[in-house]
Design a protein around this motif. Structure first.
Motif, PDB file in Angstrom:
ATOM      1  N   GLU A 129       0.825  -1.202   0.000  1.00  0.00           N
ATOM      2  CA  GLU A 129       0.000   0.000   0.000  1.00  0.00           C
ATOM      3  C   GLU A 129       0.868   1.265   0.000  1.00  0.00           C
ATOM      4  OE1 GLU A 129      -2.956  -0.293   3.101  1.00  0.00           O
ATOM      5  OE2 GLU A 129      -4.170  -1.660   1.890  1.00  0.00           O
ATOM      6  N   GLY A 130       2.080   1.148   0.538  1.00  0.00           N
ATOM      7  CA  GLY A 130       3.021   2.266   0.483  1.00  0.00           C
ATOM      8  C   GLY A 130       3.422   2.569  -0.955  1.00  0.00           C
ATOM      9  N   ALA A 133      -1.962   3.850 -13.970  1.00  0.00           N
ATOM     10  CA  ALA A 133      -3.234   3.372 -13.421  1.00  0.00           C
ATOM     11  C   ALA A 133      -3.276   1.855 -13.319  1.00  0.00           C
ATOM     12  CB  ALA A 133      -4.396   3.880 -14.274  1.00  0.00           C
ATOM     13  N   ASP A 134      -2.771   1.182 -14.346  1.00  0.00           N
ATOM     14  CA  ASP A 134      -2.778  -0.285 -14.344  1.00  0.00           C
ATOM     15  C   ASP A 134      -1.908  -0.840 -13.231  1.00  0.00           C
ATOM     16  OD1 ASP A 134      -4.485  -0.325 -16.464  1.00  0.00           O
ATOM     17  OD2 ASP A 134      -2.946  -0.735 -17.986  1.00  0.00           O
ATOM     18  N   GLN A 150      -2.826  -2.612  -5.755  1.00  0.00           N
ATOM     19  CA  GLN A 150      -3.918  -2.539  -4.784  1.00  0.00           C
ATOM     20  C   GLN A 150      -4.631  -3.878  -4.671  1.00  0.00           C
ATOM     21  OE1 GLN A 150      -4.673   0.354  -2.775  1.00  0.00           O
ATOM     22  NE2 GLN A 150      -5.538  -1.435  -1.733  1.00  0.00           N
ATOM     23  N   THR A 151      -4.815  -4.548  -5.798  1.00  0.00           N
ATOM     24  CA  THR A 151      -5.437  -5.875  -5.792  1.00  0.00           C
ATOM     25  C   THR A 151      -4.577  -6.860  -5.014  1.00  0.00           C
ATOM     26  OG1 THR A 151      -6.491  -5.481  -7.936  1.00  0.00           O
ATOM     27  CG2 THR A 151      -6.259  -7.782  -7.241  1.00  0.00           C
ATOM     28  N   SER A 166      -5.571  -8.713  -1.508  1.00  0.00           N
ATOM     29  CA  SER A 166      -5.492 -10.177  -1.408  1.00  0.00           C
ATOM     30  C   SER A 166      -4.609 -10.601  -0.241  1.00  0.00           C
ATOM     31  CB  SER A 166      -4.950 -10.753  -2.720  1.00  0.00           C
ATOM     32  OG  SER A 166      -4.827 -12.153  -2.642  1.00  0.00           O
ATOM     33  N   ALA A 167      -3.488  -9.885  -0.057  1.00  0.00           N
ATOM     34  CA  ALA A 167      -2.566 -10.200   1.039  1.00  0.00           C
ATOM     35  C   ALA A 167      -3.229  -9.955   2.386  1.00  0.00           C
ATOM     36  CB  ALA A 167      -1.302  -9.351   0.910  1.00  0.00           C
ATOM     37  N   MET A 168      -3.978  -8.862   2.492  1.00  0.00           N
ATOM     38  CA  MET A 168      -4.681  -8.560   3.738  1.00  0.00           C
ATOM     39  C   MET A 168      -5.738  -9.623   4.029  1.00  0.00           C
ATOM     40  SD  MET A 168      -4.925  -6.442   6.305  1.00  0.00           S
ATOM     41  CE  MET A 168      -4.403  -4.755   5.975  1.00  0.00           C
TER      42      MET A 168
END
Length: 317
Positions: free
Chosen positions: A15-16, A34-35, A41-42, A46-48
């Motif tokens: 996220e950083g 953007a991609d 972010q995806t 998923s990791a979270m």
């Protein structure tokens, strides 16, 4: 930005990077990222999700103690209308760790008691980190007696590492105050519902949680002693808190199996602090459902249900 726990470091790194790319994009220093932002972010989401699907008891302890987790006043502001706090135990002093008063919950008058930890240095010192002194529990008894006198249900929010263990508190009868608060909770002729919103530590928690229904947020903890305290007693080594947390069965899922709690309130991925509004709404709905179960019941029936609940704790299914 959220503050991250130690075990959330992989997510924090991802996220950083997302924040760095967003910052560069806003400044015009990056073209068509953007991609990459979407991909990172995806991956972070998923990791979270993977982390929170496999939390250990020690991880849950850390989440329960997260400084950004919703506290007592957050629940009051979201769920209780016209809240009027009452102060003092009419014997010695006011205790800021335990907050109590009256208000309206979904249009109906209720009494409310809970521990407030504070959310910054000044407020944490003011509320003594949620660790109540004897006068806090004597204030709680006063509220319970008033609630019963005026036929009001009681809603409590538990969030404390334990009652304050200072010399002054012990001199003023900490154990006796906790015992009388627990007794008053058990003796009420009106329905009461407790929710463990963070830490539920020792007698400091049970004093306002000996209720008809005990709810617990998914990643909260509830135990007779903190993991650090247990490790210090058992192994003379507080650094073994992780071992103690694993052995003590302090999670909502364990306590549900032992019939110590009645219902679990699910939290969003990442914990209550990542979507406080969702958690506050879910908590309100479950409290409302629990109180509705006692509509039309007599004081004796309400006491009998509470008695049967506590006698059933630990019994085999």
């Amino acid at each position: 930005m959220h503050s991250y726990l130690e075990f959330e470091k992989p997510v924090a790194d991802l996220e950083g990077k997302v924040q760095e790319l967003l910052s560069m994009q806003e400044k015009g220093e990056a073209v068509d990222v953007a991609d990459e932002i979407s991909r990172l972010q995806t991956k972070a989401d998923s990791a979270m999700k993977d982390l929170y699907a496999n939390l250990t008891p020690w991880h849950k302890t850390q989440v329960a103690r997260h400084p950004d987790r919703p506290h007592f006043f957050d629940y009051i502001n979201a769920l209780i209308e016209e809240f009027t706090p009452l102060a003092g135990d009419r014997k010695f002093a006011e205790d800021e760790a335990i907050q109590a008063g009256f208000g309206r919950f979904r249009g109906k008058p209720v009494a409310v008691i809970g521990q407030e930890k504070g959310n910054d240095t000044e407020s944490r010192l003011k509320h003594n980190f949620g660790m109540a002194r004897p006068e806090g529990y004597r204030k709680a008894v006063r509220i319970m007696e008033l609630a019963e006198r005026f036929n009001m249900p009681l809603i409590t929010f538990v969030d404390t590492a334990g009652a304050y263990p200072g010399i002054g508190a012990e001199e003023r009868g900490q154990a006796e105050a906790i015992a009388r608060s627990t007794d008053a909770c058990l003796a009420m002729g009106t329905p009461n519902v407790a929710t463990i919103i963070g830490e539920g530590g020792s007698g400091g928690a049970i004093a306002i949680a000996a209720t008809n229904r005990v709810l617990m947020l998914e990643h909260s903890i509830y135990s007779v002693i903190s993991p650090e305290g247990a490790a210090s007693i058992l192994w003379r080594d507080s650094t073994r808190a992780q071992d103690a947390a694993t052995s003590m069965k302090i999670t909502a899922q364990d306590l549900m199996a032992f019939k110590i709690i009645d219902k679990i309130i699910s939290e969003p991925v990442g914990g209550a602090h990542r979507s406080a509004k969702t958690v506050l709404e879910r908590t309100g709905n479950m409290i409302a459902d629990c109180l509705a179960e006692f509509d039309g019941m007599s004081a004796q029936e309400i006491r009998q249900q509470r008695r049967a609940k506590f006698l059933a704790i630990g019994s085999k299914i």
